[in-house]
Scaffold this motif. Sequence first.
Motif, PDB file in Angstrom:
ATOM      1  N   LEU A  36     106.203  36.657  47.497  1.00  0.00           N
ATOM      2  CA  LEU A  36     104.923  36.211  48.053  1.00  0.00           C
ATOM      3  C   LEU A  36     105.066  35.099  49.083  1.00  0.00           C
ATOM      4  O   LEU A  36     104.337  35.088  50.080  1.00  0.00           O
ATOM      5  CB  LEU A  36     103.990  35.767  46.920  1.00  0.00           C
TER       6      LEU A  36
ATOM      7  N   LEU B 236      99.659  43.058  66.896  1.00  0.00           N
ATOM      8  CA  LEU B 236      99.186  43.648  65.641  1.00  0.00           C
ATOM      9  C   LEU B 236      97.694  43.422  65.483  1.00  0.00           C
ATOM     10  O   LEU B 236      97.177  42.367  65.829  1.00  0.00           O
ATOM     11  CB  LEU B 236      99.927  43.010  64.461  1.00  0.00           C
ATOM     12  N   ARG B 237      97.032  44.434  64.944  1.00  0.00           N
ATOM     13  CA  ARG B 237      95.584  44.345  64.723  1.00  0.00           C
ATOM     14  C   ARG B 237      95.255  44.689  63.279  1.00  0.00           C
ATOM     15  O   ARG B 237      95.960  45.467  62.646  1.00  0.00           O
ATOM     16  CB  ARG B 237      94.855  45.346  65.615  1.00  0.00           C
TER      17      ARG B 237
ATOM     18  N   ARG C  20      98.193  43.551  61.096  1.00  0.00           N
ATOM     19  CA  ARG C  20      98.460  42.124  61.280  1.00  0.00           C
ATOM     20  C   ARG C  20      98.578  41.435  59.923  1.00  0.00           C
ATOM     21  O   ARG C  20      99.473  40.619  59.702  1.00  0.00           O
ATOM     22  CB  ARG C  20      97.369  41.463  62.101  1.00  0.00           C
ATOM     23  N   LEU C  21      97.675  41.796  59.000  1.00  0.00           N
ATOM     24  CA  LEU C  21      97.725  41.178  57.668  1.00  0.00           C
ATOM     25  C   LEU C  21      99.067  41.482  56.987  1.00  0.00           C
ATOM     26  O   LEU C  21      99.635  40.639  56.310  1.00  0.00           O
ATOM     27  CB  LEU C  21      96.570  41.688  56.798  1.00  0.00           C
ATOM     28  N   ALA C  22      99.566  42.705  57.171  1.00  0.00           N
ATOM     29  CA  ALA C  22     100.846  43.078  56.558  1.00  0.00           C
ATOM     30  C   ALA C  22     101.999  42.433  57.317  1.00  0.00           C
ATOM     31  O   ALA C  22     102.914  41.873  56.715  1.00  0.00           O
ATOM     32  CB  ALA C  22     100.992  44.591  56.540  1.00  0.00           C
TER      33      ALA C  22
ATOM     34  N   ALA D 270     102.142  39.765  59.041  1.00  0.00           N
ATOM     35  CA  ALA D 270     102.216  38.304  58.945  1.00  0.00           C
ATOM     36  C   ALA D 270     103.220  37.861  57.894  1.00  0.00           C
ATOM     37  O   ALA D 270     103.944  36.878  58.087  1.00  0.00           O
ATOM     38  CB  ALA D 270     100.839  37.725  58.629  1.00  0.00           C
ATOM     39  N   GLN D 271     103.292  38.595  56.794  1.00  0.00           N
ATOM     40  CA  GLN D 271     104.193  38.199  55.706  1.00  0.00           C
ATOM     41  C   GLN D 271     105.647  38.112  56.182  1.00  0.00           C
ATOM     42  O   GLN D 271     106.450  37.391  55.626  1.00  0.00           O
ATOM     43  CB  GLN D 271     104.058  39.192  54.534  1.00  0.00           C
ATOM     44  N   PHE D 272     105.974  38.861  57.229  1.00  0.00           N
ATOM     45  CA  PHE D 272     107.372  38.956  57.670  1.00  0.00           C
ATOM     46  C   PHE D 272     107.698  38.048  58.855  1.00  0.00           C
ATOM     47  O   PHE D 272     108.764  38.178  59.460  1.00  0.00           O
ATOM     48  CB  PHE D 272     107.701  40.414  58.013  1.00  0.00           C
ATOM     49  N   VAL D 273     106.783  37.160  59.224  1.00  0.00           N
ATOM     50  CA  VAL D 273     107.038  36.246  60.349  1.00  0.00           C
ATOM     51  C   VAL D 273     107.909  35.085  59.869  1.00  0.00           C
ATOM     52  O   VAL D 273     107.419  34.125  59.281  1.00  0.00           O
ATOM     53  CB  VAL D 273     105.717  35.734  60.957  1.00  0.00           C
TER      54      VAL D 273
END
Lengths: 251, 100
Positions: free
Chosen positions: A62, A109-110, A114-116, A118-121
């Motif tokens: 998480l 990303l839209r 984008r929500l998905a 973001a976790q990988f930034v």
Amino acid sequence: MPAPKTEQYPPKSEQYPPDTRQTIVRDAAAIAVATGAYGISFGAIGVASGLSVAQTCALSLLAFTGASQFAFVGIIGGGGALVSAGLAALLLGTRNAFYGVRLASLLNLRGLRRLAGAQFVIDETTAMAVGRRTPELARVGFWSTAILLFSLWNLGTLIGAVAGESLGDPGTYGLDAAAPAAFIALLWPRLTDTRSRAVGAGAALVAVALVPLVPAGIPVLVAGAVAIAVGLRRTAKTPNGTPEPATEEAR
Amino acid sequence: MIWAAVLLTAAGCYLLKLAGLSVPQRILERPAVRRSAALLPVALLAALVAVQTLSTGERLVVDARLAGVGVAIVALILRAPFIVVVALAAATAAVVRLIA
């Protein structure tokens, strides 16, 4: 090799074959394996710090940002308050917000993606995305690193949390030198113009100078301010072409 | 209590990542923002390399990592492929630790 930034190195095309999907995915796999091995260390330290296996794995799933996770369990293991642990983790995670600013126009990303995404930034995915010849290859770099590294980081965490410290210190295998070496290697092709070199060197110097003076996480953020300062200076505009001609234009 | 801290920290880390990705396009298109954003990864990653190579927590430390990263830079100058650079850095640091 249509990318303008490689023009400064005519022989480069021979020794540096242009990135392709395959070479990018191969490099992503290498980073993921090295990082996954570090995940084993995180898992072991997490459990040794007093977190349960589930809590340690939840952090990797998480929070998924290595430096923050190590700071979190390190502070708890050292008897620190939970609030301090959380704040230190957030401080170290703040640079991901700046990576996001760069990646926003590159990944475009839209909505749910984008929500998905973001976790990988994180450090690794950003380093693998920036400086590619085309936005499409930037996305290959981002997503291949994201998927492989996320999988192996979490697998490594689980193994380390269950096996404990029997697997040893990652420093024994030199893995603590592998991470900075990988980042230098990814930055290297981008350090072709004077301004990038100056910004990189200035940022490194500022960060090292600040290490003994301020809490962990802040030195890198202040160094990021070097980039913002240089970017804001109109006079610093490059006369011929932006630092990233190929990736800047297409969105 | 630990669970609450774990989940709040995770939520905070996620929101930081999402915040950067959610900066509106019209702001990103401003020339100054574009120039800064393009230079940000260079500055952040260069700083990160320096901190990862030369520090432990809040102390500056010179150890086997510096040897590993030094060898990596030589390998880059010699145009070694990415995987070779990373493997040489790790092997160098491991060997230096073994000897020291």
